[in-house]
Design an enzyme around this catalytic site. Structure first.
Site, PDB file in Angstrom:
ATOM      1  N   ASN A   1     -10.738  -3.180  -6.329  1.00 14.17           N
ATOM      2  CA  ASN A   1     -10.069  -2.159  -6.863  1.00 14.17           C
ATOM      3  C   ASN A   1     -10.566  -1.968  -8.438  1.00 14.17           C
ATOM      4  O   ASN A   1     -10.008  -1.009  -9.074  1.00 14.17           O
ATOM      5  CB  ASN A   1      -8.399  -2.704  -7.022  1.00 14.17           C
ATOM      6  CG  ASN A   1      -7.541  -2.568  -5.870  1.00 14.17           C
ATOM      7  OD1 ASN A   1      -6.908  -3.310  -5.574  1.00 14.17           O
ATOM      8  ND2 ASN A   1      -8.069  -1.447  -4.994  1.00 14.17           N
TER       9      ASN A   1
ATOM     10  N   ASP B   1       0.879  -1.181   0.192  1.00 20.66           N
ATOM     11  CA  ASP B   1       0.124  -0.001  -0.033  1.00 20.66           C
ATOM     12  C   ASP B   1       0.904   1.203  -0.011  1.00 20.66           C
ATOM     13  O   ASP B   1       2.021   1.256   0.462  1.00 20.66           O
ATOM     14  CB  ASP B   1      -0.829  -0.305   1.141  1.00 20.66           C
ATOM     15  CG  ASP B   1      -1.943   0.867   1.072  1.00 20.66           C
ATOM     16  OD1 ASP B   1      -2.354   1.502   0.141  1.00 20.66           O
ATOM     17  OD2 ASP B   1      -2.567   1.199   1.997  1.00 20.66           O
TER      18      ASP B   1
HETATM   19  C1  FPP Z   1      -2.194   0.012  -3.530  1.00 18.28           C
HETATM   20  O1  FPP Z   1      -1.555   1.459  -3.216  1.00 18.28           O
HETATM   21  C2  FPP Z   1      -1.537  -0.743  -4.568  1.00 18.28           C
HETATM   22  C3  FPP Z   1      -2.142  -1.438  -5.507  1.00 18.28           C
HETATM   23  C4  FPP Z   1      -3.686  -1.161  -5.392  1.00 18.28           C
HETATM   24  C5  FPP Z   1      -1.444  -2.146  -6.682  1.00 18.28           C
HETATM   25  C6  FPP Z   1      -0.353  -2.703  -6.346  1.00 18.28           C
HETATM   26  C7  FPP Z   1       0.384  -3.144  -7.591  1.00 18.28           C
HETATM   27  C8  FPP Z   1       1.844  -3.160  -7.516  1.00 18.28           C
HETATM   28  C9  FPP Z   1       2.685  -3.014  -6.815  1.00 18.28           C
HETATM   29  C10 FPP Z   1       2.377  -3.788  -9.007  1.00 18.28           C
HETATM   30  C11 FPP Z   1       1.833  -4.901  -9.695  1.00 18.28           C
HETATM   31  C12 FPP Z   1       1.863  -6.118  -9.244  1.00 18.28           C
HETATM   32  C13 FPP Z   1       2.806  -7.383  -9.440  1.00 18.28           C
HETATM   33  C14 FPP Z   1       2.296  -8.523  -8.895  1.00 18.28           C
HETATM   34  C15 FPP Z   1       3.943  -7.461 -10.015  1.00 18.28           C
HETATM   35  P1  FPP Z   1      -2.589   2.554  -3.450  1.00 18.28           P
HETATM   36  O2  FPP Z   1      -2.711   2.674  -4.952  1.00 18.28           O
HETATM   37  O3  FPP Z   1      -3.810   2.122  -2.862  1.00 18.28           O
HETATM   38  O4  FPP Z   1      -1.841   3.591  -2.746  1.00 18.28           O
HETATM   39  P2  FPP Z   1      -2.445   5.040  -1.992  1.00 18.28           P
HETATM   40  O5  FPP Z   1      -3.181   4.366  -0.782  1.00 18.28           O
HETATM   41  O6  FPP Z   1      -1.327   5.866  -1.818  1.00 18.28           O
HETATM   42  O7  FPP Z   1      -3.533   5.671  -3.109  1.00 18.28           O
END
Ligand code: FPP
Length: 243
Positions: free
Chosen positions: A68, A20
Site C-alpha cells: 500500500n 476493502d
Molecule cells: C482498502 O480499501 C482499505 C485500506 C487500504 C485502508 C484501511 C484503513 C482503515 C479502515 C483505517 C485505519 C485503520 C485502523 C487500524 C484504525 P481501498 O482503499 O483499497 O478501497 P477501494 O478498493 O474501493 O479503492
C-alpha cells in the site's frame, strides 16, 4: 445475533477481516478517498466492540499492506493518521478497553512506521498483554510473504548459531516465528467489496480458513453482516483434509 442464536452455533475463534472498498465508497459519494478510510475506521471500532460482545476470541484487521506504500502520499498519510488516532484513543480509553478484556497486538513490519506510532503500539501491547477476552491484531505494513520471510530469517539465525539442526526444522518452528505466534489460525476470513482474493493476508495461517465474500463496501459493513458471515461459517463442514 440473539442470545438463543448465539448459544446454538459454533463461533469461529479467530476472524480475519480485509477492510476493502473504502475508496469506492468515497467515490460513490463524490468524497476524497481518505473520507472512505475515515468511515472505515469507525466501522472497525464498531465491529471490534460487537465481536467482543458476542465472544470472538481473536480478530485480525488488514488495514495497510506492504504494497500500500505505492498509493499517493496524501492517502498513505491519511491512513497513518487514522491508525495514530486509534492508538491515541485506545490509550486514552485504557480503562474502557481493560474492562472489555481487550488485548491489542500489532502484526507486520514496524520498522517502516513513524516512530511515534511504533512507541504507541509498544505501550499498548505491553499494557494489554495480559488481557484475555479478545485479541485484536492490527495488520499495518503487513504482508504474508514478508511475514514468512521474517520467520525464515529467525530460523536461519538459529541454524547459523548452531542452535537448530536444519533437519529438525518443523512447521511449528515456522508458526512460532510468525507475527501471529501463539494465536489460533483464522477460522474465518471476511472480504467485502466484491473482491475474491487474499491479497497477501495471513497466507500461511489461512491454509484451512473458511472464506466469506460480499459486495458490501467496508464502510457499509454492519454487525448484521458479521452475524451473516458467522452463521454461514457455522454451517460449513470443515474437514482439514480428512473425510
Ligand atoms: C482498502 O480499501 C482499505 C485500506 C487500504 C485502508 C484501511 C484503513 C482503515 C479502515 C483505517 C485505519 C485503520 C485502523 C487500524 C484504525 P481501498 O482503499 O483499497 O478501497 P477501494 O478498493 O474501493 O479503492
Amino acid at each position: 445475533m440473539t442470545k438463543e442464536e448465539l448459544s446454538n452455533i459454533i463461533l469461529p475463534r479467530h476472524i480475519g477481516i480485509i477492510m476493502d472498498g473504502n475508496g469506492r465508497w468515497a467515490k460513490q459519494r463524490g468524497l476524497k478517498r481518505s473520507e472512505g478510510h475515515k468511515e472505515g475506521a469507525k466501522v472497525f471500532r464498531a465491529i471490534c466492540d460487537y465481536a467482543a460482545e458476542i465472544g470472538i476470541e481473536c480478530l485480525t484487521f488488514y488495514a495497510f499492506s506492504t504494497e500500500n506504500w505505492k498509493r499517493p502520499a496524501d492517502e498513505v498519510e491519511a491512513i497513518m493518521n487514522l491508525f495514530r488516532d486509534y492508538l491515541f484513543e485506545a490509550q486514552e480509553r485504557e480503562e474502557e478497553n481493560d474492562a472489555k478484556g481487550m488485548r491489542i497486538r500489532y502484526i507486520g513490519d514496524r520498522n517502516a512506521l513513524p516512530e511515534d506510532i511504533v512507541n504507541l503500539i509498544s505501550q499498548l501491547e505491553a499494557h494489554s498483554a495480559e488481557k484475555n477476552h479478545i485479541t485484536v491484531n492490527l495488520a499495518v505494513n503487513y504482508g504474508g510473504r514478508d511475514e514468512i520471510l521474517h520467520s525464515v530469517k529467525e530460523i536461519a539465525t538459529k541454524v547459523a548459531a548452531g542452535e537448530l539442526n536444519p533437519e529438525d526444522i518443523t512447521l511449528k518452528n515456522i508458526d512460532e516465528n510468525l507475527y501471529t505466534a501463539g494465536q489460533p489460525d483464522p477460522d474465518l476470513i471476511i472480504r467485502p467489496s466484491g473482491e475474491y482474493r487474499l491479497s497477501n493476508f495471513l497466507i500461511w495461517q489461512a491454509a484451512y480458513s473458511e472464506f466469506w465474500f460480499s459486495d458490501i463496501l467496508w464502510p457499509d459493513f454492519t454487525s448484521d453482516d458479521l452475524d451473516k458471515a458467522i452463521i454461514d461459517y457455522s454451517k460449513r463442514n470443515r474437514r482439514f483434509g480428512g473425510v
